[in-house]
Design an enzyme around this catalytic site. Sequence first.
Site, PDB file in Angstrom:
ATOM      1  N   ILE A 142       0.876  -1.171   0.000  1.00 49.16           N
ATOM      2  CA  ILE A 142       0.000   0.000   0.000  1.00 49.16           C
ATOM      3  C   ILE A 142       0.914   1.222   0.000  1.00 49.16           C
ATOM      4  O   ILE A 142       2.066   1.147   0.430  1.00 49.16           O
ATOM      5  CB  ILE A 142      -0.987   0.032   1.191  1.00 49.16           C
ATOM      6  CG1 ILE A 142      -0.261  -0.033   2.536  1.00 49.16           C
ATOM      7  CG2 ILE A 142      -2.009  -1.072   1.074  1.00 49.16           C
ATOM      8  CD1 ILE A 142      -1.200   0.066   3.730  1.00 49.16           C
ATOM      9  N   ASP A 143       0.410   2.333  -0.493  1.00 44.32           N
ATOM     10  CA  ASP A 143       1.228   3.533  -0.625  1.00 44.32           C
ATOM     11  C   ASP A 143       1.735   4.019   0.730  1.00 44.32           C
ATOM     12  O   ASP A 143       1.105   3.800   1.765  1.00 44.32           O
ATOM     13  CB  ASP A 143       0.425   4.656  -1.275  1.00 44.32           C
ATOM     14  CG  ASP A 143       0.114   4.399  -2.734  1.00 44.32           C
ATOM     15  OD1 ASP A 143       0.783   3.549  -3.339  1.00 44.32           O
ATOM     16  OD2 ASP A 143      -0.813   5.057  -3.254  1.00 44.32           O
ATOM     17  N   LYS A 144       2.843   4.717   0.702  1.00 42.78           N
ATOM     18  CA  LYS A 144       3.425   5.292   1.921  1.00 42.78           C
ATOM     19  C   LYS A 144       2.419   6.163   2.667  1.00 42.78           C
ATOM     20  O   LYS A 144       2.312   6.088   3.902  1.00 42.78           O
ATOM     21  CB  LYS A 144       4.658   6.128   1.556  1.00 42.78           C
ATOM     22  CG  LYS A 144       5.288   6.870   2.724  1.00 42.78           C
ATOM     23  CD  LYS A 144       6.480   7.699   2.268  1.00 42.78           C
ATOM     24  CE  LYS A 144       7.072   8.497   3.420  1.00 42.78           C
ATOM     25  NZ  LYS A 144       8.241   9.318   2.998  1.00 42.78           N
TER      26      LYS A 144
END
Length: 321
Positions: A142-144
């Site tokens: 998942i994105d930062k």
Amino acid sequence: MSGPRFVVVRADDDGMRLDRWFKTHYPQLTHGQLQKMLRKGQVRVEGGRAQASRRLEKGESVRVPPMPSADIAPKPAASSESRADAREKLAHMTIYEDKEVLVLNKPFGLAVQGGAKTTDHVDALLEAVSPDGERIRLVHRIDKDTGGLLVTAKTRQAAGWLTEAFRQRTVEKEYWALVTGVPEPLFGRIDVKLAKSGPAGREKMRAEEGGQKAISDYQVIDVAAQKASFVALRPVTGRTHQLRAHMALIGTPIVGDGKYGGAEAKVEGLPGKMHLFCRKLIVPRPGRKPLMLEAPLHGHMKDTWRLFAFEERAEPEWPEL
């Protein structure tokens, strides 16, 4: 490092791609530098040329050529102090664990994997606490700037079936988001193909007829004075930045997502942080009942939900579309 080294693949690296192995143990080596070494045959496995995608096996010998810079060295093993620190950080994130699976509620702003300028990330924490002979592995991303559920595998066998489940899209996912305005209609399906384009370092997923199929379901759960909406999202496909791009395309970008929403992704009085959270996952398990996972909101999204009196235990029901 004045000459080549021959490094034996450890048990916890068994099954790892060669390029991933170099990224793990020689993080300062760029992708381009590694590709050049592979083309020239400077990197070898068991004496033979190898492709970046080659899967390594325990006990194999990897020829590591002299590095472009003298300060590039194998990553040292974690100290007892750093291992204790990593265990404490992971303990605060852990919401489920058994013999095969470790599930985290990832904080906003913490990267899943490292890069040239990123040393604090989930993968480093997992490596620090991994027992001898078995690496705790990431099986999805998942994105930062996105918070919420992140599943990892504690055994190679678990990594196999988990990775396949995410690849085959048999994992059911639900995200929560705060978007600007109110989507119309209040529930629906966004079926818009996406392709990455733009200058290097600033690429974005854009709507393109020749792009990859991308489908997202959404439903509005609650509204705050018509200025912002609590939206549940269900990605049917799993393209990069899919939910972010799709919500921006219908005119209601996710709050805090300047990359896709620009100035329209701001709501007065709220922090300019990404309001996107992986809330639920239903993960099929071979021969057993599915793993039902749910993460409580935290950080700035929890604060926003309380500010708008949104229901933190909402149970969206997905209509047939």
